[in-house]
Scaffold this motif. Structure first.
Motif, short mmCIF file in Angstrom:
data_model
loop_
_atom_site.label_atom_id
_atom_site.label_comp_id
_atom_site.label_asym_id
_atom_site.label_seq_id
_atom_site.Cartn_x
_atom_site.Cartn_y
_atom_site.Cartn_z
N ASP A 1 -20.09 11.60 -27.69
CA ASP A 1 -19.15 10.82 -26.90
C ASP A 1 -19.70 9.42 -26.61
O ASP A 1 -19.05 8.65 -25.89
CB ASP A 1 -18.80 11.53 -25.59
CG ASP A 1 -19.99 11.73 -24.67
OD1 ASP A 1 -19.78 12.19 -23.53
OD2 ASP A 1 -21.13 11.43 -25.09
N TYR A 2 -20.86 9.12 -27.18
CA TYR A 2 -21.44 7.79 -27.00
C TYR A 2 -21.51 7.02 -28.32
O TYR A 2 -21.25 5.82 -28.36
CB TYR A 2 -22.83 7.88 -26.39
CG TYR A 2 -23.35 6.55 -25.92
CD1 TYR A 2 -24.18 5.78 -26.71
CD2 TYR A 2 -22.99 6.04 -24.66
CE1 TYR A 2 -24.65 4.54 -26.30
CE2 TYR A 2 -23.46 4.81 -24.23
CZ TYR A 2 -24.29 4.07 -25.05
OH TYR A 2 -24.74 2.85 -24.62
N TYR A 3 -21.87 7.72 -29.40
CA TYR A 3 -22.03 7.08 -30.70
C TYR A 3 -20.95 7.54 -31.69
O TYR A 3 -20.47 8.67 -31.62
CB TYR A 3 -23.40 7.40 -31.29
CG TYR A 3 -24.55 6.80 -30.52
CD1 TYR A 3 -25.45 7.61 -29.84
CD2 TYR A 3 -24.74 5.43 -30.49
CE1 TYR A 3 -26.51 7.07 -29.14
CE2 TYR A 3 -25.80 4.88 -29.78
CZ TYR A 3 -26.68 5.69 -29.11
OH TYR A 3 -27.72 5.13 -28.42
N SER B 1 -15.05 6.68 -33.09
CA SER B 1 -15.99 5.90 -32.30
C SER B 1 -16.40 6.67 -31.06
O SER B 1 -15.64 7.48 -30.53
CB SER B 1 -15.34 4.58 -31.89
OG SER B 1 -15.17 3.75 -33.01
N GLY B 2 -17.60 6.39 -30.60
CA GLY B 2 -18.07 7.07 -29.41
C GLY B 2 -17.53 6.48 -28.13
O GLY B 2 -17.24 7.20 -27.19
N SER B 3 -17.36 5.17 -28.13
CA SER B 3 -17.05 4.51 -26.88
C SER B 3 -15.58 4.63 -26.49
O SER B 3 -15.26 4.93 -25.35
CB SER B 3 -17.42 3.04 -26.97
OG SER B 3 -16.71 2.42 -28.02
N ASP B 4 -14.69 4.41 -27.43
CA ASP B 4 -13.28 4.36 -27.07
C ASP B 4 -12.42 5.34 -27.86
O ASP B 4 -11.20 5.28 -27.81
CB ASP B 4 -12.73 2.95 -27.28
CG ASP B 4 -12.85 2.49 -28.72
OD1 ASP B 4 -12.44 1.35 -29.01
OD2 ASP B 4 -13.35 3.27 -29.56
N ARG C 1 -21.91 2.47 -31.53
CA ARG C 1 -20.84 3.04 -30.71
C ARG C 1 -19.48 3.00 -31.40
O ARG C 1 -18.63 3.84 -31.13
CB ARG C 1 -20.78 2.31 -29.38
CG ARG C 1 -22.09 2.40 -28.60
CD ARG C 1 -21.88 2.21 -27.13
NE ARG C 1 -21.19 3.35 -26.55
CZ ARG C 1 -20.70 3.34 -25.32
NH1 ARG C 1 -20.79 2.26 -24.56
NH2 ARG C 1 -20.10 4.41 -24.82
N LEU C 2 -19.29 2.02 -32.27
CA LEU C 2 -17.99 1.89 -32.93
C LEU C 2 -18.11 2.17 -34.42
O LEU C 2 -19.18 2.05 -35.02
CB LEU C 2 -17.45 0.47 -32.73
CG LEU C 2 -17.22 0.04 -31.28
CD1 LEU C 2 -16.74 -1.39 -31.23
CD2 LEU C 2 -16.24 0.97 -30.59
#
Length: 124
Positions: free
Chosen positions: A29-31, A51-54, A101-102
């Motif tokens: 959920d981060y990377y 993506s992890g961030s969004d 992250r993306l």
């Protein structure tokens, strides 16, 4: 960082399979994590990425509308739901990450960490 892929197998054209990728050593959920595939004798190619961030998602054109990538943060796992499978989808499927992250980089040579893959065979 490690990945363990599973769920591959033999399926008929038009059928469905669900692949799983259990990650360890980092949080999905981060990377960003991508699914790639490779047919013997051909280059490895990106199939989908989350993506992890969004949670933005990318799909390779040939799988759009047929494959769905999803994530279970509690299990640190990604899933690739594959529907309407075609003979050209047969390959070894891998999880990979570049620990960004993306899903900005999608070429296999840009990924630093790989699982061992799971084989998808499509045949009558």
């Amino acid at each position: 960082v490690q990945f363990v892929e599973s769920g591959g197998g033999l399926v008929q054209p038009g059928g469905s399979l669900t692949l799983s990728c259990v990650a360890s050593g980092f949080n999905v959920d981060y990377y960003a994590v991508g699914w790639f595939r490779q047919v013997p004798g051909k280059e490895r190619e990106g199939v989908a990425c989350m993506s992890g961030s969004d949670t933005s998602i990318w799909y390779e054109d040939s799988v759009k509308g047929r494959f769905t990538i999803s994530r279970d943060d509690a299990k640190n796992t990604l899933t690739l739901q594959m529907n309407s499978l075609k003979p050209e989808d047969a390959a070894v499927y891998y999880c990979a990450t570049d620990l960004r992250r993306l899903c900005q980089r999608k070429r296999p040579e840009q990924m630093g960490y790989w699982g061992k893959g799971t084989l998808v065979t499509i045949s009558e």
